[in-house]
Design an enzyme around this catalytic site. Structure first.
Site, PDB file in Angstrom:
ATOM      1  N   ASP A  28       2.444  -9.342  -4.771  1.00 41.46           N
ATOM      2  CA  ASP A  28       3.908  -8.250  -4.813  1.00 41.46           C
ATOM      3  C   ASP A  28       3.258  -7.146  -5.396  1.00 41.46           C
ATOM      4  O   ASP A  28       3.774  -6.209  -5.865  1.00 41.46           O
ATOM      5  CB  ASP A  28       5.091  -9.000  -5.238  1.00 41.46           C
ATOM      6  N   HIS A  88       8.696 -13.778  -3.107  1.00 39.72           N
ATOM      7  CA  HIS A  88       8.504 -14.078  -4.528  1.00 39.72           C
ATOM      8  C   HIS A  88       9.815 -14.125  -5.354  1.00 39.72           C
ATOM      9  O   HIS A  88      10.473 -13.931  -5.755  1.00 39.72           O
ATOM     10  CB  HIS A  88       8.126 -12.429  -4.405  1.00 39.72           C
ATOM     11  N   LEU A 147       0.541  -1.340  -0.038  1.00 43.56           N
ATOM     12  CA  LEU A 147       0.018   0.125   0.308  1.00 43.56           C
ATOM     13  C   LEU A 147       1.431   0.885  -0.240  1.00 43.56           C
ATOM     14  O   LEU A 147       1.678   1.541   0.046  1.00 43.56           O
ATOM     15  CB  LEU A 147      -0.962  -0.079   1.230  1.00 43.56           C
ATOM     16  N   HIS A 171      13.175 -10.242   1.689  1.00 37.85           N
ATOM     17  CA  HIS A 171      13.474 -10.166  -0.219  1.00 37.85           C
ATOM     18  C   HIS A 171      14.704 -10.646  -0.153  1.00 37.85           C
ATOM     19  O   HIS A 171      15.519  -9.619  -0.530  1.00 37.85           O
ATOM     20  CB  HIS A 171      12.713  -8.207  -0.081  1.00 37.85           C
TER      21      HIS A 171
END
Ligand SMILES: [Zn+2]
Length: 431
Positions: free
Chosen positions: A311, A238, A68, A185
């Protein structure tokens, strides 16, 4: 999209796929005062009846990787528009990454996100993800206890990975002590620095700086080693490279406490899709080769991944322009989550429909250490009614997100969320 309050709703004749109870059967569900009851026979007096033969009902989806942009990047997404995009895609629980402006390294930011999500209607449960390090600087850990107390659901310096192995290990141990988790990440910035897309023939022919696959794979290997050394769990975000999948497969076989997610785009797109120079195919980690795509798919089929996450990374149009080298990394994803999983994995027979729904519900929840309500009697309603038959065309202009950076615009797909129910709120996505 229309939202109404419904004290009594009969959902009749749908296929009920419940990854919590591991059941798959046709039946009727009654939602009374926001709670589920099993129902047989005629509808009770005063019930709103939805005839759902040919539809599927699943628990609401959980997306554990969302950006967001509020506070600080409201031109790309607000908490309210992000929640609307989530709801539109059937996502009723999300984890919001910390790379806002200011960075969420303080309980005041965590509280602000939770309050604004509530003010936006409260149908989507938002877990803010706290930064691991103050200011994403990789030097000093945030106050883990205070962030968890304020409602943070996990910890991550997503986008600016923690360089120090020592700091990462301590973060993992502190999160574990609090029943929380670090989301990694995995990117070695010394290898990736300055790159825009995957290094290889396509990057060279386009004259765009490349990011080698090793930038991700080596960082995944490092995180696995840290989990092995400390015994504290790590979650890898991811995953996009074949090497990462192989490292995860081996680590899981050794019993290392590592979980992982991949994203729909790594199942269906490759670096070849960038030949036209369209920045809507630019994200981080970058799209890989066909070998990477196939290995990610194999990993998904084998159970190397616990979850599919989007993602979702909204960017206003101005940030996605200026050519491949300059455009921002990232694509939006919540409103195409179901159709891309259906079209990219289920219809091709890679995974079954119940398995796909588990990867969107119980899988991500178990990564985060909780169990969804499911479809059993007595559960609070948190469910989607899915139309998996009708062909439709993805149209970014119809999205609830404030941004339009989606590589799937114009695709013909199957898999649409027809209704969502959270408590006694009924969302009719086609009204
Ligand atoms: Zn990331």
């Amino acid at each position: 999209m229309k939202i109404t309050n419904e004290p009594l709703v009969l959902l009749r004749g749908a296929r009920l796929i419940d990854p919590v109870a591991v059941t798959d059967e046709v039946g009727d569900l009654l939602v009374r005062g926001g709670r589920l009851e099993r129902s047989e026979g005629p509808p009770p007096a005063g019930a709103k009846v939805l005839d759902l033969a040919g539809h599927v009902i699943s628990p609401g989806f959980t997306d554990i990787h969302v950006h967001l942009r509020e506070p600080g990047g409201e031109e790309s997404e607000t908490i309210a528009s992000g929640c609307a995009a989530a709801l539109s895609g059937g996502v009723t629980t999300m984890y919001a990454m910390a790379n806002t402006n200011p960075v969420n390294d303080d309980p005041a930011v965590t509280s602000l996100i939770i309050e604004r999500a509530r003010a936006a209607g409260g149908l989507v449960r938002v877990f803010p993800v706290s930064a691991v390090s103050r200011g994403f600087l990789g030097e000093e850990l945030v106050d883990f206890e205070a962030q968890v107390a304020a409602g943070a659901g996990a910890f991550s310096d997503d986008g600016v990975p923690v360089v120090s192995e020592d700091l990462m290990g301590r973060a993992m141990e502190r999160a574990a002590a609090l029943g929380s988790l670090v989301l990694s990440h995995a990117e070695d910035k010394t290898l990736a620095a300055g790159g825009a897309i995957r290094e290889g023939e396509v990057s060279r022919s386009l004259g765009v700086p490349g990011i080698p696959a090793e930038a991700e794979t080596r960082a995944v290997e490092r995180d696995i080693a840290t989990a092995e050394r400390t015994g504290a769990p790590i979650h890898i975000c991811h995953v996009s490279t074949a090497g990462s999948v192989r490292a995860l497969r081996a680590a899981r076989a050794r019993g290392v406490p590592v979980t992982a997610e991949t994203a729909p785009h790594y199942l269906v797109l490759t670096v070849e899709d960038l030949r036209g120079g369209d920045p809507h195919f630019k994200m981080n980690p970058p799209l890989g080769t066909e070998e990477d795509r196939l290995e990610v798919r194999r990993g998904l089929a084998e159970g190397v991944f616990d979850a599919i996450a989007t993602d979702h990374a909204p960017h206003a149009a101005a940030k996605k322009s200026g050519g491949l080298a300059k455009a921002a990394f990232g694509i939006i994803g919540m409103e195409t989550l179901l159709p891309m999983v259906m079209t990219g994995a289920v219809e091709e027979g890679l995974i079954s429909l119940p398995r796909a729904l588990a990867l969107l519900t119980t899988g991500p929840a178990s990564v985060m250490g909780w169990e969804p309500a499911g479809l059993g009697a007595g559960a609070a309603a948190d469910l989607n009614v899915l139309d998996l038959e009708t062909l439709w065309t993805i149209d970014v202009e119809a999205f609830a997100s404030r941004s339009r950076n989606c590589p799937f615009d114009g695709r013909e797909v199957r898999g649409r969320v027809r209704y969502t129910m959270v408590g006694d709120s009924l969302v009719d996505h086609e009204a």
